[in-house]
Design an enzyme around this catalytic site. Structure first.
Site, short mmCIF file in Angstrom:
data_model
loop_
_atom_site.label_atom_id
_atom_site.label_comp_id
_atom_site.label_asym_id
_atom_site.label_seq_id
_atom_site.Cartn_x
_atom_site.Cartn_y
_atom_site.Cartn_z
N HIS A 20 8.72 102.31 3.51
CA HIS A 20 9.22 102.07 2.15
C HIS A 20 10.72 101.80 2.20
CE1 HIS A 20 11.04 106.08 2.19
NE2 HIS A 20 9.87 106.55 2.63
N ALA A 21 11.25 101.40 1.06
CA ALA A 21 12.70 101.23 0.89
C ALA A 21 13.08 101.97 -0.38
CB ALA A 21 13.06 99.76 0.78
#
Length: 139
Positions: free
Chosen positions: A56-57
């Site tokens: 994820h970011a």
């Protein structure tokens, strides 16, 4: 003193080392060794062989990640290029600014990852789809 305006790319930060025959000590403090005030601390441990963490970011959150014990790799993607950081010492950590896709892999037995963040947990800050991340990051 770290300047958060300069540190917009992932950066390995070497921490102070106080060496002693009785054992060594390292530390970090808000705005001194890391470029933000800590709002949340968590750790990852007992990762089964072959597992990957992350994927994820964050839209706004930045983190500082240390291998307190053992080793693991952090793979960061900026929307165009991927970079691998091998974490295997407790006297340095990786500053990860917002808007970098991250995953952690190759955890050694009994590894311990310490992560400090400048934000409390907020689910809406996560980007969990890589294609969405690339569109957002690259405009």
């Amino acid at each position: 003193m770290c300047n958060s305006n300069i540190m917009q790319t992932p950066t390995i930060i070497h921490l102070p080392e106080i060496l002693d025959k009785r054992g060594s000590l390292s530390f970090f403090e808000n705005f001194n060794q890391i470029p933000f005030e800590i709002a949340r601390t968590y750790w990852i441990y007992d990762v089964p062989g072959g597992e990957t963490r992350g994927g994820h970011a964050f839209k706004t959150q930045q983190e500082f990640i240390i291998a307190l014990s053992g080793s693991f790799d952090i793979i960061l993607h900026d929307g165009k290029n991927e970079t691998k950081f091998s974490m295997n010492r407790s006297y340095y950590g990786l500053h990860v600014p917002a808007m970098y896709w991250r995953r952690m892999e190759n955890f050694s037995t009994n590894s311990l990852a310490l992560i400090v963040s400048d934000k409390a947990y907020y689910a809406d800050d996560y980007i969990r789809d890589f294609d969405e991340f690339k569109k957002t990051r690259n405009g």
